[in-house]
Design a protein around this motif. Structure first.
Motif, short mmCIF file in Angstrom:
data_model
loop_
_atom_site.label_atom_id
_atom_site.label_comp_id
_atom_site.label_asym_id
_atom_site.label_seq_id
_atom_site.Cartn_x
_atom_site.Cartn_y
_atom_site.Cartn_z
N ASN A 38 61.75 -18.62 -86.89
CA ASN A 38 60.50 -19.10 -88.15
C ASN A 38 60.03 -18.06 -87.98
N TYR A 39 60.59 -17.29 -89.10
CA TYR A 39 59.56 -16.07 -89.36
C TYR A 39 57.98 -16.44 -90.42
N VAL A 40 58.30 -17.10 -91.16
CA VAL A 40 57.12 -17.97 -92.31
C VAL A 40 55.63 -18.53 -91.23
N SER A 41 56.39 -19.16 -90.22
CA SER A 41 55.17 -19.85 -89.47
C SER A 41 54.96 -18.29 -88.62
N ALA A 42 55.50 -17.40 -88.26
CA ALA A 42 55.26 -16.16 -87.59
C ALA A 42 53.73 -15.88 -88.41
N ILE A 43 54.42 -15.48 -89.33
CA ILE A 43 53.16 -14.46 -90.54
C ILE A 43 51.83 -16.15 -90.86
N GLU A 44 52.02 -16.85 -90.81
CA GLU A 44 51.09 -18.36 -90.80
C GLU A 44 50.01 -18.04 -89.43
N ASN A 45 50.67 -17.75 -88.25
CA ASN A 45 49.75 -17.38 -87.14
C ASN A 45 48.95 -16.29 -87.17
N LEU A 46 49.92 -15.25 -87.56
CA LEU A 46 49.42 -13.99 -87.19
C LEU A 46 48.22 -13.81 -88.95
N PRO A 57 45.80 -3.31 -84.31
CA PRO A 57 47.12 -3.09 -84.23
C PRO A 57 48.55 -3.66 -84.29
N GLU A 58 48.65 -4.91 -82.84
CA GLU A 58 49.53 -5.02 -82.53
C GLU A 58 50.22 -6.48 -84.05
N PRO A 59 49.25 -7.27 -84.29
CA PRO A 59 49.10 -8.33 -85.35
C PRO A 59 49.77 -8.01 -86.36
N TYR A 60 49.16 -6.93 -86.53
CA TYR A 60 50.00 -6.34 -87.99
C TYR A 60 51.82 -5.85 -88.22
N TYR A 61 51.87 -5.23 -87.15
CA TYR A 61 53.20 -4.94 -86.44
C TYR A 61 54.10 -5.82 -86.59
N PHE A 62 53.29 -6.79 -85.87
CA PHE A 62 53.99 -8.27 -86.09
C PHE A 62 54.62 -9.31 -86.70
N ARG A 63 53.29 -8.53 -87.93
CA ARG A 63 53.58 -9.40 -88.95
C ARG A 63 54.52 -9.12 -90.29
N GLY A 64 54.51 -6.73 -89.49
CA GLY A 64 55.14 -6.39 -90.06
C GLY A 64 57.07 -7.27 -90.22
N MET A 65 57.09 -6.94 -89.02
CA MET A 65 58.62 -7.30 -88.57
C MET A 65 58.70 -8.76 -88.97
N ALA A 66 58.29 -9.75 -89.10
CA ALA A 66 58.36 -10.87 -89.49
C ALA A 66 58.79 -10.82 -90.91
N LYS A 67 58.06 -9.86 -91.99
CA LYS A 67 58.09 -10.22 -93.32
C LYS A 67 59.68 -8.72 -93.62
#
Length: 668
Positions: A38-46, A57-67
């Protein structure tokens, strides 16, 4: 290209880095949403975590992964950049940034990222494998094979790495070595469809067509949805003169993946040789999907015309270019009596001449299509040395043509997000999704009306059901009575105009807005609504085919001139712009006027002006998703692919998820 994606659950992240429990919760929900797809929801939470804790740094990294997973590679790269800026010793971020750079065809940057990742994590086979893929794209085949070998030394059970090494060996024409690597992959994973596909390709290159056919059969039996296997099996059948049997395989390949250009082309060739109708349509689709086939077809047609001339006249008529050369004494015109005139292959028997791969006779340019064909009846295949084939752990196989960078021109219409208008909110309907942005001006008029009606500013249309139309007419009747009692009440005219506009009675609405402005010359919402109603009237009466499309940009891969002629006198555009300018004179922070003015300028073909207006709206409201979306489309239209993609990425990040679809189809 899909490569090795692994959710890296960084157990080393300390909870103490997040002082507040709710930040922890948003972070872990965002990360887990990636795991569940659920990548869109992941981006919203991050997004929430990043807004509250921008130095982690980690939230940027995981948001990049979702994108990354939704193919927003530029947006992902942006996030990886931020993660690395904050935490320079971050091998996972370097690796994923390398993968994003690879997808964007920044192969040298990808190579640099993988090398940096290996400095910090030298025992990661995935990094070696990905660096090998990047080296293969840069045609450093020895370096690619060395990296694949290093990866296998770390983990000798990686079947996909054997297949990637097989691909590199095939590109070096080491077909025996390539087949051995496929055999190793099959030992590890006997039901790995991609391994049989790769081995079939290598055997095809050895011209062992019978064995290749068996491997393609096995591949299809294991994975009946692998379009490449059907396309390749069709080519083998075609080579073996089973032209009629090849057509169903091309059909299935096209059904599974309509963008396989070579399947369309070869099906057209097969139909043409069997005199089956529809071959011209297949050629047209192939040329649209891959422009190099248009050039190839021209060469085929030219050869056929030469053969026709040889049969009729015994020689080939000179082209206009050749005639010009003859006048300068550079060439002599060929004729039937010249002894040095080359005879066509098979000319005496009336058979068509075989096509040479790099035929440069008669002043023709060298062939750059990277395709070859054994004879005029056989299928088209790609030069093996130009193709980099990658197989991932899931068995998905993708091919890229290296060092060519051919851009496919596609004529597509992508809609701009529509203008914002003043509308009515119905509390008793499913209308809550129409609430978007707060407007102080609209809030003021709602207080004055005691929320009767409750107005909102939105660009989401309201459904005009019969009951609503009846309600609007009833309300118009009520405002008629109010106006009869006080003909100088600007609010009554304004409210009645809103209902007229919802009923699409634009002329009457504009007349009421005029009266409102005449009584109250500083009524921002009246100017705004008059401009919007006028715009709707323009779009409503626009005749198709005569004037530009009202809300679309035609993106065709060609650079649009920023100073192209503008539509200066189309209907009421100038009056519309004057209304928006009047609003901004009274309230320069009214973001909806900037946004709508940008849309109007796009319709006038004033693209640079539109970008400036969208930028002003974004400056005033940094989370203005629609402004990012429309600015992104306009930038892409002006050939600013980088800026346009980043704008669309931001729009997707802010909730306009259809932006990711545009990025995937037209920006990568």
């Amino acid at each position: 290209m899909k490569k090795i994606f692994t959710i890296l659950l960084l157990t080393g992240i300390s909870l103490s880095a997040f002082p507040q429990l709710n930040i922890d919760q948003y972070f872990y929900i965002g990360r887990s949403r990636i795991y569940f797809g659920n990548y869109v929801s992941a981006i919203e939470n991050l997004n929430i975590v990043i807004k509250l804790r921008p130095n982690l740094p980690e939230p940027y990294y995981f948001r990049g992964m979702a994108k990354h997973y939704i193919d927003d590679y530029r947006g992902a790269k942006n996030d990886y950049d931020k993660a690395i800026d904050i935490k320079p010793f971050y091998p996972e971020a370097y690796m994923y940034r390398g993968m994003a750079n690879y997808e964007l065809k920044n192969y040298k940057e990808a190579l640099s990222d993988y090398t940096k990742a290996l400095e910090y994590k030298s025992d990661d086979q995935a990094i070696y494998t990905n660096r090998g893929i990047a080296k293969a794209a840069l045609e450093d085949l020895d370096g690619a094979i060395q990296d694949y070998t290093s990866a296998l030394e770390i983990d000798p059970l990686q079947a996909n790495t054997f297949l990637n090494r097989s691909s590199a060996k095939q590109m070096k024409n080491d077909l025996e070595g390539a087949i051995k690597d496929c055999d190793e992959a099959i030992k590890i994973r006997p039901h790995f469809a991609g391994a049989y596909l790769m081995r079939g390709i290598a055997k095809f290159e050895k011209q062992d067509y019978a064995s290749a056919l068996k491997d393609y059969d096995l591949c299809i039996r294991l994975d009946p949805k692998m379009a490449q296997a059907f396309a390749n099996r069709g080519i083998v059948k075609h080579k073996l003169d089973d032209t009629r049997g090849a057509i169903p395989d091309y059909d299935m390949a096209i059904k599974l993946n309509p963008e396989i250009a070579v399947a369309w082309l070869n099906r057209g060739i097969a139909k043409e040789s069997l005199k089956i109708p529809g071959f011209e349509a297949d050629f047209a689709v192939a040329e649209q999907l891959d422009p190099k086939f248009a050039q190839y077809r021209k060469r085929i047609d030219a050869e056929q015309e030469k053969e026709k001339q040889r049969r009729l006249y015994g020689f080939v008529l000179p082209t206009a270019n050749q005639k010009s050369q003859n006048k300068n004494g550079q060439n002599k015109q060929a004729n039937a009596s010249q002894p040095n005139q080359p005879a066509a292959s098979g000319a005496t028997s009336g058979q068509p001449n075989a096509l040479a791969q790099n035929n440069t006779t008669n002043g023709s340019a060298p062939d750059t299509t990277a395709v070859e064909r054994e004879n005029n009846k056989g299928p088209v295949t790609q030069k093996r040395a130009r193709r980099n084939i990658i197989v991932n752990t899931g068995g998905e196989v993708t091919e890229t043509e290296i060092a060519r960078g051919m851009v496919q021109n596609r004529n597509v219409k992508i809609e701009l997000k529509p203008e914002f208008i003043i509308s009515i909110f119905h509390k008793d309907s499913v209308d809550y999704h129409r609430l978007q942005y707060y407007s102080m001006e609209v809030d003021a008029i709602n207080r004055k009306n005691n929320n009767q009606p409750f107005m909102l500013i939105t660009n989401k249309p309201v459904k005009n059901d019969d009951w609503r139309s009846e309600e609007y007419n009833d309300n118009i009747g009520l405002w008629d009575k109010t106006i009869q009692n006080n003909k100088k009440n600007p609010d009554a005219y304004f409210n009645r105009a809103i209902y007229y506009e919802l009923l699409k009675n634009y002329n009457q609405a504009i007349e009421d807005y005029n009266r409102t402005i005449k009584i109250d010359g500083r009524n921002v919402l009246a100017y705004f609504s008059r401009a919007n109603a006028t715009m709707k009237r323009v779009d409503f009466i626009r005749m198709p085919g005569i004037l530009p499309e009202p809300t679309t940009l035609n993106i065709n891969g060609a650079k649009a001139a920023a100073d192209a002629p503008k539509e200066e006198k189309i209907l009421d555009y100038e009056d519309i712009l004057k209304d928006y300018e009047s609003i901004l004179y009274m309230n320069p922070r009214f973001i909806f006027a900037w946004y709508n003015m940008g849309n109007t300028k796009v319709k006038k073909k004033d693209y640079l002006g539109a970008i400036n207006d969208y930028s002003k709206a974004i400056e005033l409201e940094p989370d203005f998703a629609e402004a990012y979306f429309n600015r992104g489309l306009t930038r892409i239209f002006l050939d600013d692919m980088e800026g346009g993609s980043l704008d669309l990425s931001k729009a997707g990040e802010l909730g306009l998820t259809d932006a990711y679809n545009v990025i995937k189809r037209y920006c990568n």
